[in-house]
Design a protein around this motif. Structure first.
Motif, PDB file in Angstrom:
ATOM      1  N   PRO A  42     -14.382 -27.922 -29.240  1.00 50.59           N
ATOM      2  CA  PRO A  42     -13.321 -27.224 -29.961  1.00 50.59           C
ATOM      3  C   PRO A  42     -12.330 -26.516 -29.065  1.00 50.59           C
ATOM      4  O   PRO A  42     -11.284 -26.082 -29.512  1.00 50.59           O
ATOM      5  CB  PRO A  42     -14.095 -26.198 -30.804  1.00 50.59           C
ATOM      6  CG  PRO A  42     -15.327 -25.934 -29.996  1.00 50.59           C
ATOM      7  CD  PRO A  42     -15.669 -27.240 -29.331  1.00 50.59           C
ATOM      8  N   THR A  79     -10.198 -27.475 -27.032  1.00 55.38           N
ATOM      9  CA  THR A  79      -8.910 -28.119 -26.807  1.00 55.38           C
ATOM     10  C   THR A  79      -7.934 -27.903 -27.960  1.00 55.38           C
ATOM     11  O   THR A  79      -6.793 -28.320 -27.868  1.00 55.38           O
ATOM     12  CB  THR A  79      -9.107 -29.625 -26.607  1.00 55.38           C
ATOM     13  OG1 THR A  79      -9.732 -30.166 -27.762  1.00 55.38           O
ATOM     14  CG2 THR A  79      -9.993 -29.883 -25.386  1.00 55.38           C
ATOM     15  N   TYR A  80      -8.367 -27.291 -29.040  1.00 53.74           N
ATOM     16  CA  TYR A  80      -7.504 -27.159 -30.206  1.00 53.74           C
ATOM     17  C   TYR A  80      -6.415 -26.122 -29.955  1.00 53.74           C
ATOM     18  O   TYR A  80      -6.581 -25.171 -29.217  1.00 53.74           O
ATOM     19  CB  TYR A  80      -8.311 -26.730 -31.428  1.00 53.74           C
ATOM     20  CG  TYR A  80      -9.425 -27.658 -31.822  1.00 53.74           C
ATOM     21  CD1 TYR A  80     -10.472 -27.198 -32.597  1.00 53.74           C
ATOM     22  CD2 TYR A  80      -9.438 -28.992 -31.415  1.00 53.74           C
ATOM     23  CE1 TYR A  80     -11.505 -28.037 -32.972  1.00 53.74           C
ATOM     24  CE2 TYR A  80     -10.459 -29.830 -31.780  1.00 53.74           C
ATOM     25  CZ  TYR A  80     -11.495 -29.352 -32.558  1.00 53.74           C
ATOM     26  OH  TYR A  80     -12.515 -30.191 -32.923  1.00 53.74           O
ATOM     27  N   ARG A  81      -5.299 -26.314 -30.648  1.00 57.14           N
ATOM     28  CA  ARG A  81      -4.217 -25.338 -30.592  1.00 57.14           C
ATOM     29  C   ARG A  81      -4.388 -24.331 -31.720  1.00 57.14           C
ATOM     30  O   ARG A  81      -4.664 -24.711 -32.842  1.00 57.14           O
ATOM     31  CB  ARG A  81      -2.867 -26.039 -30.746  1.00 57.14           C
ATOM     32  CG  ARG A  81      -2.524 -26.994 -29.604  1.00 57.14           C
ATOM     33  CD  ARG A  81      -1.243 -27.723 -29.907  1.00 57.14           C
ATOM     34  NE  ARG A  81      -1.395 -28.561 -31.085  1.00 57.14           N
ATOM     35  CZ  ARG A  81      -0.373 -29.107 -31.744  1.00 57.14           C
ATOM     36  NH1 ARG A  81       0.861 -28.872 -31.349  1.00 57.14           N
ATOM     37  NH2 ARG A  81      -0.580 -29.866 -32.786  1.00 57.14           N
ATOM     38  N   ARG A 127      -3.586 -21.756 -34.756  1.00 55.45           N
ATOM     39  CA  ARG A 127      -2.617 -21.830 -35.850  1.00 55.45           C
ATOM     40  C   ARG A 127      -1.509 -20.806 -35.632  1.00 55.45           C
ATOM     41  O   ARG A 127      -1.675 -19.840 -34.886  1.00 55.45           O
ATOM     42  CB  ARG A 127      -3.308 -21.539 -37.185  1.00 55.45           C
ATOM     43  CG  ARG A 127      -3.864 -20.128 -37.238  1.00 55.45           C
ATOM     44  CD  ARG A 127      -4.277 -19.749 -38.639  1.00 55.45           C
ATOM     45  NE  ARG A 127      -4.874 -18.425 -38.653  1.00 55.45           N
ATOM     46  CZ  ARG A 127      -4.194 -17.293 -38.662  1.00 55.45           C
ATOM     47  NH1 ARG A 127      -2.884 -17.325 -38.645  1.00 55.45           N
ATOM     48  NH2 ARG A 127      -4.813 -16.135 -38.668  1.00 55.45           N
ATOM     49  N   ASP A 183     -14.676 -31.821 -35.915  1.00 56.35           N
ATOM     50  CA  ASP A 183     -13.703 -31.689 -34.833  1.00 56.35           C
ATOM     51  C   ASP A 183     -12.389 -32.394 -35.157  1.00 56.35           C
ATOM     52  O   ASP A 183     -11.301 -31.864 -34.933  1.00 56.35           O
ATOM     53  CB  ASP A 183     -14.272 -32.269 -33.533  1.00 56.35           C
ATOM     54  CG  ASP A 183     -15.441 -31.464 -32.996  1.00 56.35           C
ATOM     55  OD1 ASP A 183     -15.585 -30.292 -33.391  1.00 56.35           O
ATOM     56  OD2 ASP A 183     -16.209 -32.009 -32.187  1.00 56.35           O
ATOM     57  N   LEU A 184     -12.515 -33.608 -35.680  1.00 53.13           N
ATOM     58  CA  LEU A 184     -11.320 -34.379 -36.012  1.00 53.13           C
ATOM     59  C   LEU A 184     -10.519 -33.668 -37.095  1.00 53.13           C
ATOM     60  O   LEU A 184      -9.279 -33.584 -37.015  1.00 53.13           O
ATOM     61  CB  LEU A 184     -11.715 -35.780 -36.473  1.00 53.13           C
ATOM     62  CG  LEU A 184     -10.565 -36.728 -36.820  1.00 53.13           C
ATOM     63  CD1 LEU A 184      -9.673 -36.960 -35.599  1.00 53.13           C
ATOM     64  CD2 LEU A 184     -11.108 -38.051 -37.353  1.00 53.13           C
ATOM     65  N   LEU A 191     -10.409 -30.450 -37.744  1.00 53.34           N
ATOM     66  CA  LEU A 191      -9.771 -29.259 -37.188  1.00 53.34           C
ATOM     67  C   LEU A 191      -8.540 -29.617 -36.364  1.00 53.34           C
ATOM     68  O   LEU A 191      -7.524 -28.923 -36.417  1.00 53.34           O
ATOM     69  CB  LEU A 191     -10.779 -28.485 -36.332  1.00 53.34           C
ATOM     70  CG  LEU A 191     -11.919 -27.794 -37.093  1.00 53.34           C
ATOM     71  CD1 LEU A 191     -12.954 -27.258 -36.112  1.00 53.34           C
ATOM     72  CD2 LEU A 191     -11.396 -26.669 -37.981  1.00 53.34           C
ATOM     73  N   ARG A 192      -8.617 -30.708 -35.619  1.00 56.32           N
ATOM     74  CA  ARG A 192      -7.467 -31.120 -34.801  1.00 56.32           C
ATOM     75  C   ARG A 192      -6.311 -31.618 -35.663  1.00 56.32           C
ATOM     76  O   ARG A 192      -5.152 -31.288 -35.419  1.00 56.32           O
ATOM     77  CB  ARG A 192      -7.884 -32.218 -33.815  1.00 56.32           C
ATOM     78  CG  ARG A 192      -8.703 -31.738 -32.645  1.00 56.32           C
ATOM     79  CD  ARG A 192      -8.752 -32.788 -31.548  1.00 56.32           C
ATOM     80  NE  ARG A 192      -9.344 -34.030 -32.003  1.00 56.32           N
ATOM     81  CZ  ARG A 192     -10.653 -34.321 -31.929  1.00 56.32           C
ATOM     82  NH1 ARG A 192     -11.488 -33.427 -31.436  1.00 56.32           N
ATOM     83  NH2 ARG A 192     -11.112 -35.476 -32.352  1.00 56.32           N
ATOM     84  N   GLU A 193      -6.639 -32.415 -36.675  1.00 57.33           N
ATOM     85  CA  GLU A 193      -5.575 -33.051 -37.458  1.00 57.33           C
ATOM     86  C   GLU A 193      -4.982 -32.133 -38.524  1.00 57.33           C
ATOM     87  O   GLU A 193      -3.775 -32.158 -38.766  1.00 57.33           O
ATOM     88  CB  GLU A 193      -6.107 -34.329 -38.107  1.00 57.33           C
ATOM     89  CG  GLU A 193      -6.409 -35.439 -37.105  1.00 57.33           C
ATOM     90  CD  GLU A 193      -6.790 -36.746 -37.772  1.00 57.33           C
ATOM     91  OE1 GLU A 193      -6.857 -37.774 -37.065  1.00 57.33           O
ATOM     92  OE2 GLU A 193      -7.024 -36.752 -39.011  1.00 57.33           O
ATOM     93  N   ARG A 222      -5.568 -28.578 -38.855  1.00 55.46           N
ATOM     94  CA  ARG A 222      -5.307 -27.215 -38.390  1.00 55.46           C
ATOM     95  C   ARG A 222      -5.315 -26.203 -39.550  1.00 55.46           C
ATOM     96  O   ARG A 222      -4.323 -25.516 -39.814  1.00 55.46           O
ATOM     97  CB  ARG A 222      -3.978 -27.165 -37.637  1.00 55.46           C
ATOM     98  CG  ARG A 222      -3.963 -28.027 -36.386  1.00 55.46           C
ATOM     99  CD  ARG A 222      -2.624 -27.969 -35.695  1.00 55.46           C
ATOM    100  NE  ARG A 222      -2.326 -26.613 -35.262  1.00 55.46           N
ATOM    101  CZ  ARG A 222      -1.119 -26.192 -34.854  1.00 55.46           C
ATOM    102  NH1 ARG A 222      -0.103 -27.059 -34.841  1.00 55.46           N
ATOM    103  NH2 ARG A 222      -0.928 -24.953 -34.468  1.00 55.46           N
ATOM    104  N   ALA A 271     -10.523 -23.045 -33.040  1.00 59.48           N
ATOM    105  CA  ALA A 271      -9.379 -23.802 -33.531  1.00 59.48           C
ATOM    106  C   ALA A 271      -8.321 -22.900 -34.156  1.00 59.48           C
ATOM    107  O   ALA A 271      -7.288 -23.380 -34.627  1.00 59.48           O
ATOM    108  CB  ALA A 271      -9.844 -24.839 -34.556  1.00 59.48           C
TER     109      ALA A 271
END
Length: 392
Positions: free
Chosen positions: A8, A10-12, A14, A81-82, A84-86, A88, A111
């Motif tokens: 997690p 690597t997430y940007r 919010r 994970d996917l 959370l990345r897509e 957000r 995230a």
């Protein structure tokens, strides 16, 4: 259940502001609690223009697709994970078994999402500390626990009466969660096991009433306890009793059971000027509370005590509404951080007191204490065989 997070970091995060837009929410775990409590609460706030449910996650692809189809949720995932990345999301609600809560909560926090996690929040105090370490500062994100019995008109009113001193000093209290669970209930593989459920009825059932008792009476000072396995073939207890002394001097008894055919949840607090009693099962409204005055209380004062205001039942919706308001204000919500940890600390102390036959003081269980990293504390007769082998 849903997949644990893997990377997690690597997430940007919010955007900080929620002004002028809906809170984007995702539901993790599409079982009974997700379908029956979380999604309806989110849907009600969506009707009020506060939220939108953008995704759901579950390891069962068929289950999550059906959940999304029935609830009008646009995106179904089997990979947390996917999602959370897509997507957000701003808010992640966690409705999975306790053993998954730590990893999923940390993944969501990293995230940039706030978290609303079902009880028990995590299996141990060490896990809770790990979650706290991932929370944001000065505006979040924060991780909050589902303790819906604290919320609603009646509990708020009674809390105000107690904290203001209107009822006099609290003296004697009773906290009771006496429910019934049969062998079919414990046939679910993760139930009744320390590693996956975290504990027995003290942890998985009575935690709600104990949390409400603590919310009403404030900090506790010491606890003595007993626990037993009287019926079920499980690792954990199926009944426990405790004596608790509070910092304000009040003495309380606590009973947690899954052996009781006549099911009831009850809190009674005897104060100098009145007795306050709540009797219900899984949720309460104004009508479930009773206030009995001591002799000599004026009628007009009693009438004010008994005026609970418009009825707002305890519910996931009541808590979620306050949580969303906290998100918009960038403020730590109730039942998070130190406030959310209080019930877990009492339960750890209850287990330590029961399994060691000793009085446990508040603040006693910390790093280095075996009950900090496992609710069974590797105690003889209670620790699972795998835990005893590791500690040998």
């Amino acid at each position: 259940m849903s997949t644990p997070a893997t990377d997690p970091g690597t997430y940007r995060p919010r955007p900080a502001s929620l002004a002028g837009r809906r809170v984007r929410a995702a539901v993790i775990g599409t079982g009974a609690i997700g379908r029956g409590s979380h999604l309806p609460a989110l849907a009600q706030l969506a009707e009020e223009g506060e939220t939108e449910v953008v995704a759901a996650v579950d390891i069962d692809a068929i289950a999550v697709e059906e959940f999304c189809r029935a609830g009008g949720v646009p995106n179904a995932y089997t990979d947390l994970d996917l999602m959370l990345r897509e997507q957000r999301p701003d808010l992640v609600t966690i409705c999975t078994p306790p053993t998954l809560h730590r990893a999923q909560t940390i993944a969501a926090l990293r995230a940039g999402a706030w978290v609303w996690c079902e009880k028990p929040p995590v299996p141990t105090l060490a896990d809770y500390a790990a979650v706290e370490a991932e929370e944001g500062t000065d505006g979040g994100p924060y991780a909050s626990i589902v303790f819906q019995h604290r919320f609603g008109s009646a509990s708020s009113h009674v809390r105000g009466l107690l904290t203001s001193g209107a009822l006099g000093r609290p003296l004697v209290a009773h906290c009771q969660t006496t429910w019934y669970r049969d062998s079919a209930y414990y046939a679910v593989p993760w139930r009744g096991r320390w590693q996956t459920e975290g504990g027995g009825p003290a942890m998985g059932h009575g935690i709600h009433q104990m949390d409400l008792l603590l919310d009403l009476l404030g900090p506790w000072r010491e606890v003595r306890a007993m626990a037993g396995r009287l019926v079920h073939d499980v690792e954990t207890e199926d009944v426990s009793t405790a004596l608790v002394r509070f910092e304000n001097g009040a003495l309380a008894t606590v009973v947690n059971s899954v052996l009781s055919p006549d099911e009831v949840s009850r809190i009674r607090i005897d104060c100098e000027r009145a007795t306050v009693e709540l009797t219900h099962l899984y949720g309460h409204s104004n009508a479930n509370w009773r206030i009995t005055p001591a002799p000599g209380v004026p009628a007009d004062e009693l009438a004010a005590w008994r005026d609970f205001g418009p009825d707002v039942p305890s519910s996931h919706l009541a808590q979620l509404r306050e949580l969303v308001a906290s998100m918009r204000a960038g403020e730590r919500p109730r039942s998070s951080g130190a406030d959310g940890r209080t019930s877990l600390e009492l339960i750890a102390a209850l287990y330590k007191a029961a399994f060691t036959d000793a009085t446990v003081e508040a603040g006693e269980i910390g790093p280095g204490d075996p009950f900090y990293t496992a609710m069974h504390g590797n105690a003889p007769g209670w620790a699972p065989a795998a835990a005893k082998a590791v500690s040998a």
